[in-house]
Design a protein around this motif. Sequence first.
Motif, mmCIF file in Angstrom:
data_model
loop_
_atom_site.group_PDB
_atom_site.id
_atom_site.type_symbol
_atom_site.label_atom_id
_atom_site.label_comp_id
_atom_site.label_asym_id
_atom_site.label_seq_id
_atom_site.Cartn_x
_atom_site.Cartn_y
_atom_site.Cartn_z
ATOM 1 N N TYR A 196 -4.121 -6.790 22.341
ATOM 2 C CA TYR A 196 -4.663 -5.621 21.661
ATOM 3 C C TYR A 196 -3.760 -5.196 20.509
ATOM 4 C CZ TYR A 196 -6.838 -5.310 26.307
ATOM 5 O OH TYR A 196 -7.505 -5.588 27.464
ATOM 6 N N THR A 197 -4.312 -4.430 19.591
ATOM 7 C CA THR A 197 -3.523 -3.854 18.502
ATOM 8 C C THR A 197 -2.357 -3.038 19.055
ATOM 9 O OG1 THR A 197 -3.594 -2.487 16.518
ATOM 10 C CG2 THR A 197 -4.902 -1.715 18.368
ATOM 11 N N THR A 223 -15.907 -2.667 15.149
ATOM 12 C CA THR A 223 -15.182 -2.769 13.884
ATOM 13 C C THR A 223 -15.998 -2.114 12.790
ATOM 14 O OG1 THR A 223 -14.253 -4.268 12.231
ATOM 15 C CG2 THR A 223 -16.162 -5.066 13.447
ATOM 16 N N GLY A 231 -12.274 -10.693 9.947
ATOM 17 C CA GLY A 231 -11.047 -10.100 9.417
ATOM 18 C C GLY A 231 -11.371 -9.232 8.233
ATOM 19 N N ILE A 239 -5.701 -5.744 7.607
ATOM 20 C CA ILE A 239 -5.298 -6.943 8.330
ATOM 21 C C ILE A 239 -3.790 -7.113 8.255
ATOM 22 C CG2 ILE A 239 -5.474 -9.452 8.449
ATOM 23 C CD1 ILE A 239 -8.095 -8.289 9.097
ATOM 24 N N PRO A 271 -1.931 -7.979 11.642
ATOM 25 C CA PRO A 271 -1.845 -7.916 13.105
ATOM 26 C C PRO A 271 -0.387 -7.841 13.552
ATOM 27 C CG PRO A 271 -3.344 -9.641 12.421
ATOM 28 C CD PRO A 271 -2.613 -9.189 11.189
ATOM 29 N N THR A 306 -4.457 -8.902 17.187
ATOM 30 C CA THR A 306 -5.155 -9.504 16.046
ATOM 31 C C THR A 306 -6.405 -8.725 15.702
ATOM 32 O OG1 THR A 306 -6.286 -11.475 15.288
ATOM 33 C CG2 THR A 306 -6.319 -11.071 17.638
ATOM 34 N N MET A 307 -7.164 -9.247 14.797
ATOM 35 C CA MET A 307 -8.481 -8.744 14.425
ATOM 36 C C MET A 307 -9.434 -8.896 15.592
ATOM 37 S SD MET A 307 -7.402 -8.246 11.762
ATOM 38 C CE MET A 307 -6.168 -8.022 12.992
ATOM 39 N N THR A 345 -2.283 -2.350 9.811
ATOM 40 C CA THR A 345 -2.686 -2.780 11.143
ATOM 41 C C THR A 345 -3.811 -1.892 11.641
ATOM 42 O OG1 THR A 345 -0.400 -3.399 11.555
ATOM 43 C CG2 THR A 345 -1.852 -3.262 13.469
ATOM 44 N N SER A 346 -4.907 -2.481 11.991
ATOM 45 C CA SER A 346 -6.094 -1.729 12.393
ATOM 46 C C SER A 346 -5.940 -1.069 13.748
ATOM 47 C CB SER A 346 -7.280 -2.687 12.389
ATOM 48 O OG SER A 346 -8.239 -2.323 13.344
ATOM 49 N N ASP A 372 -7.963 -3.936 16.524
ATOM 50 C CA ASP A 372 -7.696 -5.359 16.707
ATOM 51 C C ASP A 372 -7.769 -5.780 18.168
ATOM 52 O OD1 ASP A 372 -7.104 -5.260 14.053
ATOM 53 O OD2 ASP A 372 -4.945 -5.564 14.294
#
Lengths: 408, 408
Positions: B52-53, B119, B185, B189, B191, B195-196, B232-233, B236
């Motif tokens: 996870y993000t 997203t 993505g 972006i 990460p 990740t995405m 960083t989202s 993700d």
Amino acid sequence: MGEGHYEVIEGGSIITPKGFFAGGVHCGLKKTDRHDIGIIRCEVPAVAAAVYTTNAFQAAPLKVTRESLQDGRLQAVVVNSGNANACTGQQGEADAYEMRAQAARHLGVAEQDVAVASTGVIGELLKMDCVSAGIEALPARLGSTPQSAEDFSQAILTTDLVKKEICVTVDVNGKKVVIAGAAKGSGMIHPNMATMLAFMTTDAVIEQPALQVLMRQATDSTFNMITVDGDTSTNDILIAMASGMASNDVLNEDHPDWEAFAAGFTYVCQVLAQAIARDGEGATKLVEVSVNGAVSDLSARAIAKTVVGSSLVKSAVFGADANWGRIIAAVGRAGEPVNPESVDIRLGDISVLEASRPVIFDEDAALVYLKGDTVRIVVDLHHGEGKATAWGCDLTYDYVRINAAYRT
Amino acid sequence: MGEGHYEVIEGGSIITPKGFFAGGVHCGLKKTDRHDIGIIRCEVPAVAAAVYTTNAFQAAPLKVTRESLQDGRLQAVVVNSGNANACTGQQGEADAYEMRAQAARHLGVAEQDVAVASTGVIGELLKMDCVSAGIEALPARLGSTPQSAEDFSQAILTTDLVKKEICVTVDVNGKKVVIAGAAKGSGMIHPNMATMLAFMTTDAVIEQPALQVLMRQATDSTFNMITVDGDTSTNDILIAMASGMASNDVLNEDHPDWEAFAAGFTYVCQVLAQAIARDGEGATKLVEVSVNGAVSDLSARAIAKTVVGSSLVKSAVFGADANWGRIIAAVGRAGEPVNPESVDIRLGDISVLEASRPVIFDEDAALVYLKGDTVRIVVDLHHGEGKATAWGCDLTYDYVRINAAYRT
């Protein structure tokens, strides 16, 4: 900030403090006919201090300046734009020493009292014939008129659009002490315990260690809180010289007017830092991010710099888009302690997030506000007492245009 | 990377491994008529893992997915684009749970075996009537044809221009094991230990802890080594599901073919990561930065990510400008140990810096190289044994255009 302790001198510049002369000429380092070499000279050896870039690849002039500053004194600074003299090896170092030697000879001062600074393209050797011609021409043109200061200020610019100057006066035991500064910024701006090219002059009588400490403190809350593009240059330097000609009792941390002097000094740094941010490459506006309620000032600084440096936040500000989701995403990736449930965000006076919940706000009012030339973002974390403010600019088509073809 | 251990299946997708079905439809969350909700379903409860993000403000669906994954099993994933369901408070959380419940009901699987991902725009509530309509329509449209996979891949995209898919096969004790992945993505972006949105399927029989460990290792050298914009989202997530239908002896670190499986798994991650970087918002090319000779792999990673994330380097690549000064400046500000005298830099095969000294190179050849659709920058520090590769993209007018008006 201690406002009220100092007073801005309209039209003042780095030659306003007693004892300073400056000038600038075009010597051929820039392709245009703009000035590209300048000198600040003090009548007497001045108490001096500097802070330098933390980039591991420090440019040759920084090495030479460090040497000159070992005794805490300087009488002159010679600075060129158009070429950074960075990553230029042995020859670059020899060139920087040669710049110092020539400046010292033509100015009639000791070599070890001359600082050298350069800004511009990395990795190309200085055209020393141009530099020599400039240094030879300069002594006769140094003056203490507004035009002299203007010539110097122009000589240190690269892709900057406007010169950055500020001058204030402070009362120190009944004597008028003047503090002034000039700076250049624009691209590769993300100072880290140092700054862009910035030069400060003052006529204060001050102890060297006190000046050095004050400079570092002031830098931490001003120059080190700006970012244009997150890139820290190889050439950043801030140099301050104090002529001692104001005849005040010597300043140090125990002087009753220390706080006033420090406030004035810091204000000069802040104005220059904001001016650098506002004139970032391609920028159309100044972005100010204030973070309150962090667990510490240090934590607030990290968060404020993360938000002001976010490409997505910067693009949204350019587009006058009240996209606060990007602001909170940047807060969340700063790696600092936050309470995900207690964050407020304001754009100017417009509240867009309260206790981490979206607020219905007037989109038209937000659009008008974001179209202004200064955008203030306030983040309140309600998670402690730490606070900080950072400055940057928007990310625009012109930033890309300027940097897609800088060398060519 | 262990090439040769795995083989790419041309035209393969997330439904190629045995036991998986997928689909996607348009339910009204996007303003266009592109698909915006999709489902992957496994015939049986699959061994599953996720990363996870690290963003402090994790979106509601991540919380729900974490809960579902507590027992290390999943049978379905429901994912929407067009709305991130992040910073949406109690209602957002309720909506994510509702998505899971509805998907479980319509698919006939247990609620705790369903993962949820979202997203899109941050801070707006999901239009649950749209989501419900999509979830209701989907079960009848799930299939194992190329079109089903295509529908799913389209449903997870936002500002992405192309879908990202890859499928490989590995021999595990004589059985053909298939590993596949799909990702989205584009923007926000960068990460960090996550990740995405990326989804992987495999028909391998594998122990859950081994899958989780492998996923983290593979992520560190692939998804965590890409950056589009340093942001960083909040959303993700990478989810992998293993149906176990390949009938191989159960995989774990002690299995004789573990290395082959791990290489194939990592390759799938790498292809998706590179595809995300190449399709970064506004990007015209993929930028690959390899750092050799750092003091450690970790140090090399930090430097590679700093260079590939530098706005100045990215702009220069967009402009096909061989401005290596920006590369070395980025290396120097990464905060990692370097020897300022021993750095080599190459653009593809063109050497531009050797032992930190500029090399006279063919500017025309460099221009041609930099105009290609993939630019490889190699930095050799000659300071240790550490190495790493990072991927990103150029910074273009279109990045600014896209992000100056994302919401409007």
